[in-house]
Motif scaffolding. Sequence first.
Motif, PDB file in Angstrom:
ATOM      1  N   ILE A  52      -4.333   5.256   3.442  1.00  0.00           N
ATOM      2  CA  ILE A  52      -4.093   4.416   2.021  1.00  0.00           C
ATOM      3  C   ILE A  52      -4.694   5.750   0.882  1.00  0.00           C
ATOM      4  CG2 ILE A  52      -4.511   2.486   0.774  1.00  0.00           C
ATOM      5  CD1 ILE A  52      -4.377   1.224   3.415  1.00  0.00           C
ATOM      6  N   VAL A  53      -3.811   5.287   0.020  1.00  0.00           N
ATOM      7  CA  VAL A  53      -3.967   7.050  -1.479  1.00  0.00           C
ATOM      8  C   VAL A  53      -4.053   5.785  -2.729  1.00  0.00           C
ATOM      9  CG1 VAL A  53      -3.851   8.625  -0.249  1.00  0.00           C
ATOM     10  CG2 VAL A  53      -1.986   7.628  -0.879  1.00  0.00           C
ATOM     11  N   GLY A  54      -2.934   4.718  -2.367  1.00  0.00           N
ATOM     12  CA  GLY A  54      -2.874   3.945  -3.590  1.00  0.00           C
ATOM     13  C   GLY A  54      -2.391   2.832  -2.917  1.00  0.00           C
ATOM     14  N   TYR A  55      -1.848   1.393  -4.283  1.00  0.00           N
ATOM     15  CA  TYR A  55      -1.538   0.601  -3.725  1.00  0.00           C
ATOM     16  C   TYR A  55      -0.141   0.286  -4.828  1.00  0.00           C
ATOM     17  CZ  TYR A  55      -5.626  -0.111  -1.939  1.00  0.00           C
ATOM     18  OH  TYR A  55      -7.197  -0.067  -1.770  1.00  0.00           O
ATOM     19  N   LYS A  56       1.028  -0.796  -4.603  1.00  0.00           N
ATOM     20  CA  LYS A  56       1.883  -0.307  -4.947  1.00  0.00           C
ATOM     21  C   LYS A  56       1.991  -2.664  -5.556  1.00  0.00           C
ATOM     22  CE  LYS A  56       4.567   0.308  -0.880  1.00  0.00           C
ATOM     23  NZ  LYS A  56       6.293   0.674  -0.861  1.00  0.00           N
ATOM     24  N   ASN A  57       3.220  -2.945  -5.979  1.00  0.00           N
ATOM     25  CA  ASN A  57       3.442  -3.961  -6.254  1.00  0.00           C
ATOM     26  C   ASN A  57       2.027  -4.986  -6.370  1.00  0.00           C
ATOM     27  OD1 ASN A  57       6.233  -3.634  -5.749  1.00  0.00           O
ATOM     28  ND2 ASN A  57       5.635  -3.441  -3.409  1.00  0.00           N
ATOM     29  N   VAL A  58       1.252  -4.452  -6.944  1.00  0.00           N
ATOM     30  CA  VAL A  58      -0.441  -5.887  -7.069  1.00  0.00           C
ATOM     31  C   VAL A  58      -0.546  -6.484  -7.655  1.00  0.00           C
ATOM     32  CG1 VAL A  58      -2.319  -4.788  -7.709  1.00  0.00           C
ATOM     33  CG2 VAL A  58      -1.605  -2.962  -7.436  1.00  0.00           C
ATOM     34  N   GLU A  59       0.713  -6.679  -9.002  1.00  0.00           N
ATOM     35  CA  GLU A  59       1.008  -7.770  -9.658  1.00  0.00           C
ATOM     36  C   GLU A  59       1.299  -8.532  -8.108  1.00  0.00           C
ATOM     37  OE1 GLU A  59      -1.348  -8.987 -12.022  1.00  0.00           O
ATOM     38  OE2 GLU A  59      -1.695  -7.306 -12.058  1.00  0.00           O
ATOM     39  N   ARG A  60       2.713  -8.794  -7.657  1.00  0.00           N
ATOM     40  CA  ARG A  60       3.345  -9.073  -7.167  1.00  0.00           C
ATOM     41  C   ARG A  60       2.222 -10.102  -5.305  1.00  0.00           C
ATOM     42  NH1 ARG A  60       8.597  -6.779  -3.824  1.00  0.00           N
ATOM     43  NH2 ARG A  60       7.214  -6.430  -2.475  1.00  0.00           N
TER      44      ARG A  60
ATOM     45  N   THR B 215       0.970  -1.087   0.303  1.00  0.00           N
ATOM     46  CA  THR B 215       0.188   0.157  -0.360  1.00  0.00           C
ATOM     47  C   THR B 215       0.653   1.203   0.410  1.00  0.00           C
ATOM     48  OG1 THR B 215      -0.175   0.270   2.722  1.00  0.00           O
ATOM     49  CG2 THR B 215      -2.312  -1.040   0.929  1.00  0.00           C
ATOM     50  N   ILE B 216       0.027   1.969  -0.395  1.00  0.00           N
ATOM     51  CA  ILE B 216       0.813   3.774  -0.470  1.00  0.00           C
ATOM     52  C   ILE B 216       0.553   4.678   0.513  1.00  0.00           C
ATOM     53  CG2 ILE B 216       2.028   5.807  -2.237  1.00  0.00           C
ATOM     54  CD1 ILE B 216       1.637   3.784  -4.522  1.00  0.00           C
ATOM     55  N   THR B 217       1.240   5.301   1.979  1.00  0.00           N
ATOM     56  CA  THR B 217      -0.224   6.040   2.532  1.00  0.00           C
ATOM     57  C   THR B 217       0.607   7.790   2.391  1.00  0.00           C
ATOM     58  OG1 THR B 217       1.711   4.656   4.236  1.00  0.00           O
ATOM     59  CG2 THR B 217      -0.276   4.418   4.139  1.00  0.00           C
ATOM     60  N   GLU B 218      -0.334   7.918   2.627  1.00  0.00           N
ATOM     61  CA  GLU B 218       0.854   9.505   3.260  1.00  0.00           C
ATOM     62  C   GLU B 218      -0.198  10.205   4.819  1.00  0.00           C
ATOM     63  OE1 GLU B 218      -1.057  12.153  -0.138  1.00  0.00           O
ATOM     64  OE2 GLU B 218      -0.146  11.320  -1.248  1.00  0.00           O
ATOM     65  N   LYS B 219      -0.119  11.174   4.899  1.00  0.00           N
ATOM     66  CA  LYS B 219       0.155  11.394   6.030  1.00  0.00           C
ATOM     67  C   LYS B 219      -1.080  12.528   6.220  1.00  0.00           C
ATOM     68  CE  LYS B 219       3.168  10.992   9.473  1.00  0.00           C
ATOM     69  NZ  LYS B 219       3.962  10.767  10.930  1.00  0.00           N
ATOM     70  N   PHE B 220      -1.892  12.653   6.711  1.00  0.00           N
ATOM     71  CA  PHE B 220      -3.142  14.097   6.697  1.00  0.00           C
ATOM     72  C   PHE B 220      -3.059  13.921   8.377  1.00  0.00           C
ATOM     73  CE2 PHE B 220      -3.975  11.572   2.890  1.00  0.00           C
ATOM     74  CZ  PHE B 220      -3.984  13.127   2.031  1.00  0.00           C
TER      75      PHE B 220
END
Length: 420
Positions: A194-202, A178-183
């Motif tokens: 959580i603002v997005g995802y990474k390594n989804v295919e993996r 997951t991709i996170t940002e601090k608010f």
Amino acid sequence: MKLYEHQKKGLEDTKRFNKVAYFWDMGTGKTFVGSEKAISLGKNILLVCQLSKLDDWKKHFLEYYAPKIVLYDLTKKEELEQYVKTQCSYIKVGVINYDKIFRRNELKNLKDFTLMLDESSIIQNENTSRASVILKMNFENIILLSGTPISGKYEKLWSQSHLLGWKISKKLFLKHYTITEKFELPNGNFTNKIVGYKNVERLKRKLREYGANFLKTEEVIDLPKQTFVDINHPTSKDYEIFKKDRIITIDDEVLVGDMPLTNRLYQRMLLGISDEKLSVLKDLIDSTNRRIVIFYNFNKELEKIKSIIDRPLSIVNGDEKDLSAYENYDNSITLVNYQAGAKGLNLQKANILIYYSPTVSCEDYMQSKKRIHRIGQELSCFYYRLIAPTSVETRIYNALERGEDYTNELFIQEEENEIE
């Protein structure tokens, strides 16, 4: 039972696994694949589902697997005792809802059985009572059924991954995928979002190693077109008064929006019971003699909607589930509460769905769309959203379309700024 080719392929692809997950898009027939897999795995099956789906699952097993199974409704004490104690040559199938399972201590001691979880994303929060009980169960085989991961909510997969046997920690899971940002919150504290995802295919490859099978509707089924139409209506005088003063008396009940959450709740409720919204709904209903499905939130909305309907009526909510009018009359109206019917209902006899008021749950919103748009639907599907522009409803729908729940504390500041 005659299966579609994609269902046969799903079973073949997971044939070597005794722990499987069918993360298939809604409407692709997970019920049939899950039950076929469960029957193939052993003599003792424990199915956990939502309360609104109990009767559907019981009917499914009895219709397609009798007389080689013995079915037990584990919400009933006497049948629970029989299920736990009985040894037989038949396949035992016990059916129970999520909110009862942690109250049935007898099930905690079960061994060597096949556990099947319908809408397994329900256990995404491992700290809830029902999830903690399920995560500790001594099952031999497991089958997970969920369409939610296909909608992109990959953070919800950790507890399900754990059940499949992947012992990655949650912290590491979120870090890797997951991709996170601090608010900053209104109270000055900070939170990670959580603002997005990474390594989804993996992630998918890893899950496949543990028996997960992914499928999207468009890959296997050519379903009819979906058309979404927003119908605007003005806000009511009561809504504007409450929005300004945060207090109003309706039918001798005083509504006080002194806290952000109650302010938001009462704004939604006032829109839902307004004559303005009801008038638009009546015009829409009167424009067609086809079956219509209407999603609503509050009991007060239900009573208002019922008052304008003079056609055969079916209702699905926490108190009742009566689909007889839907099944038997092609001009019927079916009123569905989000919490009771957004998941699992098969309503493809209808091709018109009206969102009388929006849910704040993105998962319920995504699931609700598939109640009419699924295998067996032959007509184009039309979705009508009744919206009061510049109101809280607009912000809710904007969040849902972004794939977010409208419950996040970050939205509170937006509402506070609007009022100021």
